[in-house]
Design a protein around this motif. Structure first.
Motif, mmCIF file in Angstrom:
data_model
loop_
_atom_site.group_PDB
_atom_site.id
_atom_site.type_symbol
_atom_site.label_atom_id
_atom_site.label_comp_id
_atom_site.label_asym_id
_atom_site.label_seq_id
_atom_site.Cartn_x
_atom_site.Cartn_y
_atom_site.Cartn_z
ATOM 1 N N LEU A 335 0.831 -1.202 0.000
ATOM 2 C CA LEU A 335 0.000 0.000 0.000
ATOM 3 C C LEU A 335 0.864 1.251 0.000
ATOM 4 O O LEU A 335 1.917 1.295 0.647
ATOM 5 C CB LEU A 335 -0.901 0.026 1.239
ATOM 6 N N LEU A 362 -8.928 8.735 -0.705
ATOM 7 C CA LEU A 362 -8.106 7.553 -0.976
ATOM 8 C C LEU A 362 -7.712 7.431 -2.446
ATOM 9 O O LEU A 362 -6.580 7.051 -2.773
ATOM 10 C CB LEU A 362 -8.856 6.292 -0.554
ATOM 11 N N MET A 366 -4.161 6.141 -4.070
ATOM 12 C CA MET A 366 -4.103 4.706 -4.364
ATOM 13 C C MET A 366 -4.516 4.467 -5.811
ATOM 14 O O MET A 366 -5.690 4.180 -6.090
ATOM 15 C CB MET A 366 -5.044 3.926 -3.444
ATOM 16 N N LEU A 369 -6.667 1.461 -6.532
ATOM 17 C CA LEU A 369 -8.036 1.379 -6.032
ATOM 18 C C LEU A 369 -9.003 1.425 -7.206
ATOM 19 O O LEU A 369 -9.019 2.376 -7.992
ATOM 20 C CB LEU A 369 -8.312 2.521 -5.064
ATOM 21 N N ASN A 417 -8.923 -8.927 -7.628
ATOM 22 C CA ASN A 417 -8.021 -8.989 -6.479
ATOM 23 C C ASN A 417 -7.109 -10.207 -6.529
ATOM 24 O O ASN A 417 -5.963 -10.143 -6.075
ATOM 25 C CB ASN A 417 -8.835 -8.966 -5.183
ATOM 26 N N ARG A 423 -6.744 -3.182 -5.872
ATOM 27 C CA ARG A 423 -7.585 -3.413 -4.703
ATOM 28 C C ARG A 423 -8.981 -2.989 -5.121
ATOM 29 O O ARG A 423 -9.268 -1.811 -5.296
ATOM 30 C CB ARG A 423 -7.101 -2.596 -3.499
ATOM 31 N N TYR A 425 -13.223 -2.919 -5.001
ATOM 32 C CA TYR A 425 -14.394 -2.880 -4.121
ATOM 33 C C TYR A 425 -15.640 -2.711 -4.977
ATOM 34 O O TYR A 425 -15.580 -2.259 -6.129
ATOM 35 C CB TYR A 425 -14.273 -1.722 -3.115
ATOM 36 N N TRP A 498 -12.541 1.925 6.583
ATOM 37 C CA TRP A 498 -11.813 1.800 5.313
ATOM 38 C C TRP A 498 -10.333 1.494 5.565
ATOM 39 O O TRP A 498 -9.716 0.725 4.812
ATOM 40 C CB TRP A 498 -11.965 3.070 4.478
ATOM 41 N N LEU A 502 -8.651 -1.859 3.879
ATOM 42 C CA LEU A 502 -7.559 -1.780 2.906
ATOM 43 C C LEU A 502 -6.261 -2.377 3.441
ATOM 44 O O LEU A 502 -5.445 -2.885 2.669
ATOM 45 C CB LEU A 502 -7.345 -0.333 2.478
ATOM 46 N N ARG A 503 -6.060 -2.317 4.739
ATOM 47 C CA ARG A 503 -4.842 -2.893 5.305
ATOM 48 C C ARG A 503 -4.960 -4.409 5.463
ATOM 49 O O ARG A 503 -3.954 -5.093 5.649
ATOM 50 C CB ARG A 503 -4.525 -2.244 6.656
#
Length: 651
Positions: A335, A362, A366, A369, A417, A423, A425, A498, A502-503
Motif C-alpha cells: 500500500l 483515498l 491509491m 483502487l 483482487n 484493490r 471494491y 476503510w 484496505l490494510r
C-alpha cells in the motif's frame, strides 16, 4: 514411442488414467469430464499457455480456470505431469484429509490453482475479473516496444456453468468490455446429472454468446487437437472474448461413455479394466511412462519464459523507471502511504456519504483502487471524485458500472483482487448481499481482500419498506467464517473502517453503511474502531452496559443520558465489528465488556447471535415497514426511552 503423435496420445491418456485411478482409489470423485477433456488440458499446458511450474505466481503467466471444478483431477494430473509441486503421492491421496488434492480446486492450497471452483458459474465469472485486470494493467503500464503485461485467461466451463445465472451476468459484461484475452472452452457433452441436458437446457448457447458480444467457434471432436489449435488461433486474432464449443464424450473410452453414470462416481474395477483395453493403456494404476514425464515437463521452458520477461522488465525499467517501480509495488500488494486521520466533518452525515468522502481522499493516493456499483452509484457513494468510468474505449477508467448484476460483480471483484495489481471494491444495498452471497463466500474461502460496500443497512431505509430493509443480513454475514463485517456508527468510524479494510491482506471485508444521517462521535474515540469494539462513554463503577452498532449507537448514548438522570451508571460500547473485536487479546475484550456486568445489546436486526455479548437484546425479529424512518424506528421500539427501559428491566 518415438513418433510425436504416439507420444501425444500417450500423454493424453496419462492424464485420463491418473484421473481415473485417483477417483477409483478415493472411491469418490468425477472421472467423466477429465476423461473427455484430457486432450484440451494437454494442449493448453504443454503447447499453448506460458506458465512456469517452478513459480506458479509469476505475474505474466497465462491463467487457467477450471470452472467445472468437479473435474479437479484433470487439473491435478496435468499440474503433476508438467512439473508443479504436486507429487504422485498427493494424487494418490485425492480427496483425503490434508492432501493437496481436495475434491474441488482450492486457491492457495494447491500450487497452480488460480481460483477456488466447484460452485458452478463462479469460475468463469471470476475469470472475467482476471481478464479485466490484465486489460487494465496493460493499458496503464505497457508502452511502445514494452509489453510487460501480456497474458491470456483460459477457462474450461461445463453445461452447468453456462446454465447458472451468474455466468450470464459476467459474460454479458465481458462482451461489453471487449475482453479479447478471455478464451472459454465449453465442454459440450450434452449430459447432466439428471440425464440429457435437453431436459432443461435447449437454448442456442452460441447465439446467446454472440448476442453478448462474443466470438463463437465450434470444435466437433474434443480429441481433434488440430481443430483445437486452429480455434485458439482464431480466438487470439479477435477483439472480442471467445467461446469455443467443444463437442466431447463424458467418460471417453469407458463402457459408461455418454452416460451420467460417468459423472460423479468411480467407474468401478470392471469398467476401469475395460477402459484400459479400449484405450490401449497397459500400465498399472498411477504408473506413467518416463517418456511422458520427459515430454510433459515444462519446468525448463517455464523458467526460460519468466527469465525472458524479467529481461524485458529490466529494459522497461531503464526507459520507464517510475512506471516500473509503481508496477512492482502494485504487483507486490504494497500500500502507498494512507491518511492516518479522518477528514473534518462538521455536521451529522450518513455513513454511506462519509464512505464516499473517504474514497475521495483515498483514490488519488491509491492508483490501484478500483471500484464500482451494481447500478446504485449515487446511492452507494462508490465513485470517488475524478474517478473516470471504465469502458472498452477507456480502459484507464477506474470506475466499473456493473449494471444490475450483483452476483457477477462479486465474482469479478474477486478475480481482480486475485490477479494482483488492484484493490477492488463494489457496492450495492445490504439487502441485496443475498444476490452475491456465493461470490462473497468464495472470497472468504480464498482469503481474497475484496471490499464489499453495503449501504441502506437497516429499517433506517424508511419508505422503501420491508423488501428493501435488511433485517437478517448482518447476522447472516457474521456467520460466514473469514468475512469481517464492519458497521460503523458515524463518519469518523467509517474512515477507520476503510483503513481496516484496505490494510487487510487475507480476507474480504463488508462495510455496512447507513442511508440516514447520524450524529458525529469524537474522532479520538472513533479510532477505537481499529480494535473492533471500544468503550465510547463510561461511568464510574458502571452497573450495566449498552452495546450497539451503527446508527443504534446513538440510541444507546441517548438512553444512557436518560438513565444517568435517574442515577444509573451506564457504560456504552460501540461494537462495529465482531470479528475484529474477537481478534483482540482476551484481557482487552473483558475490559470493554466485563463478563459479570448486565449487558443489553441494541441493533435494528435479528436478535439471534447477540447472546455471546449480552443477556438481553433490543432487536427486530420481524420484518420492517414502509414509512418515514423516524416513525419506523419509533413504532418498532427503537427509542431512547425503550432502550433505557430495557436496561432497567435487566438491572
Amino acid at each position: 514411442m518415438t513418433e510425436t503423435k504416439d507420444l501425444v496420445t500417450l500423454s493424453v491418456n496419462a492424464i485420463r488414467f491418473l484421473a481415473v485411478d485417483a477417483v477409483e482409489k478415493a472411491k469418490s470423485g468425477h472421472p467423466g469430464m477429465p476423461m473427455a477433456m484430457a486432450p484440451l488440458a494437454y494442449l493448453l499446458y504443454r503447447e499453448v499457455m506460458r506458465h512456469n511450474p517452478l513459480n506458479p505466481s509469476w505475474p505474466n503467466r497465462d491463467r487457467f480456470v477450471l470452472s467445472a471444478g468437479h473435474g479437479s483431477m484433470l487439473l491435478y494430473a496435468v499440474l503433476h505431469l508438467t512439473g508443479y509441486d504436486l507429487s504422485l503421492e498427493e494424487l494418490k491421496r485425492f480427496r483425503q484429509w490434508g492432501s493437496k488434492t481436495p475434491g474441488h480446486p482450492e486457491y492457495g492450497h494447491t500450487p497452480g490453482v488460480e481460483v477456488t471452483t466447484g460452485p458452478l458459474g463462479q469460475g468463469i465469472s471470476t475469470a472475467v475479473g482476471l481478464a479485466l485486470a490484465e486489460k487494465k494493467l496493460a493499458a496503464e503500464f505497457n508502452r511502445p516496444g514494452h509489453r510487460v503485461v501480456d497474458h491470456y485467461t483460459y477457462v474450461l466451463a461445463s453445461d452447468g456453468d453456462l446454465m447458472e445465472g451468474v455466468s450470464g451476468e459476467a459474460s454479458s459484461l465481458a462482451g461489453t468490455w471487449g475482453l479479447s484475452k478471455l478464451i472459454v472452452f465449453w465442454d459440450d457433452n450434452r449430459i447432466s446429472i439428471d440425464g440429457p441436458t435437453d431436459l432443461a437446457f435447449t437454448e442456442d448457447v452460441l447465439a446467446r454468446y454472440r448476442a453478448y458480444g462474443w466470438q463463437t467457434l465450434r470444435v466437433e471432436d474434443a480429441n481433434d487437437l488440430e481443430a483445437l489449435r486452429h480455434a485458439i488461433k482464431l480466438a487470439k486474432l479477435d477483439e472480442r472474448p471467445t467461446l469455443i464449443a467443444v463437442r466431447s464424450h463424458i467418460g471417453f473410452g469407458s463402457p459408461k461413455q455418454d452416460s451420467h453414470k460417468a459423472h460423479g462416481e468411480p467407474l468401478g474395477p470392471e469398467a476401469v479394466e475395460a477402459t484400459r483395453r479400449n484405450l490401449g493403456w497397459p500400465y498399472a494404476p498411477f504408473e506413467v511412462p518416463e517418456e511422458v514425464y520427459r515430454h510433459m515437463d515444462l519446468r525448463a521452458q517455464g523458467r526460460a519464459w519468466e527469465e525472458a520477461w524479467e529481461r524485458a522488465l529490466e529494459a522497461y525499467a531503464r526507459e520507464y523507471p517510475e512506471l516500473h517501480a509503481e508496477l512492482l509495488r502494485r504487483l507486490k500488494g504494497e500500500l502507498p502511504p494512507l491518511l492516518q486521520e479522518p477528514p473534518a466533518f462538521d455536521k451529522p452525515v450518513a455513513t454511506r456519504a462519509a464512505s464516499g468522502r473517504t474514497l475521495d481522499l483515498l483514490a488519488p493516493r491509491m492508483p490501484e483502487l478500483l471500484g464500482g456499483s451494481a447500478d446504485l452509484t449515487p446511492s452507494n457513494n462508490t465513485q470517488a471524485q475524478g474517478m473516470a468510468d471504465f469502458s472498452r474505449e477507456n480502459p484507464l477508467g477506474r470506475y466499473l458500472h456493473f449494471g444490475v448484476r450483483e452476483h457477477a460483480m462479486g465474482a469479478i471483484l474477486n478475480g481482480l483482487n486475485l490477479h494482483g495489481g488492484f484493490r477492488a471494491y463494489g457496492g450495492t444495498f445490504l439487502v441485496f448481499s443475498d444476490y452475491l452471497r456465493p461470490a462473497l463466500r468464495l472470497a472468504a474461502l480464498m482469503e481474497t481482500p475484496t471490499v464489499f460496500v453495503f449501504t441502506h443497512d437497516s429499517i433506517g431505509l424508511g419508505e422503501d419498506g420491508p423488501t428493501h430493509q435488511p433485517v437478517e443480513h448482518l447476522m447472516s454475514l457474521r456467520a460466514m467464517p473469514g468475512l469481517w463485517v464492519i458497521r460503523p456508527a458515524d463518519a469518523h468510524e467509517t474512515f477507520y473502517a476503510w483503513q481496516v479494510a484496505l490494510r487487510r491482506r487475507e480476507g474480504p471485508t463488508a462495510l455496512v453503511l447507513t442511508r440516514q444521517a447520524v450524529p458525529l462521535l469524537p474522532p479520538e474515540k472513533a479510532r477505537g474502531l481499529l480494535r473492533g469494539g471500544y468503550v465510547l462513554a463510561d461511568a464510574e463503577d458502571p452497573e450495566g452496559v449498552i452495546v450497539a452498532t451503527g446508527s443504534e449507537v446513538h440510541l444507546a448514548l441517548e438512553a444512557r443520558e436518560l438513565l444517568a438522570a435517574k442515577g444509573r451508571r451506564v457504560r456504552v460500547v460501540s461494537l462495529p465489528s465482531f470479528e475484529l473485536f474477537e481478534a483482540q487479546p482476551a484481557e482487552y475484550r473483558r475490559a470493554v465488556l466485563p463478563p459479570g456486568l448486565p449487558t443489553l445489546a441494541v441493533e435494528a436486526g435479528v436478535s439471534l447471535g447477540w447472546a455471546r455479548y449480552a443477556q438481553k437484546v433490543v432487536g427486530l425479529d420481524r420484518y420492517g415497514a414502509s414509512a418515514p424512518y423516524p416513525e419506523v424506528y419509533e413504532r418498532l421500539g427503537f427509542t431512547p426511552e425503550g432502550v433505557a427501559e430495557a436496561l432497567e428491566a435487566l438491572l
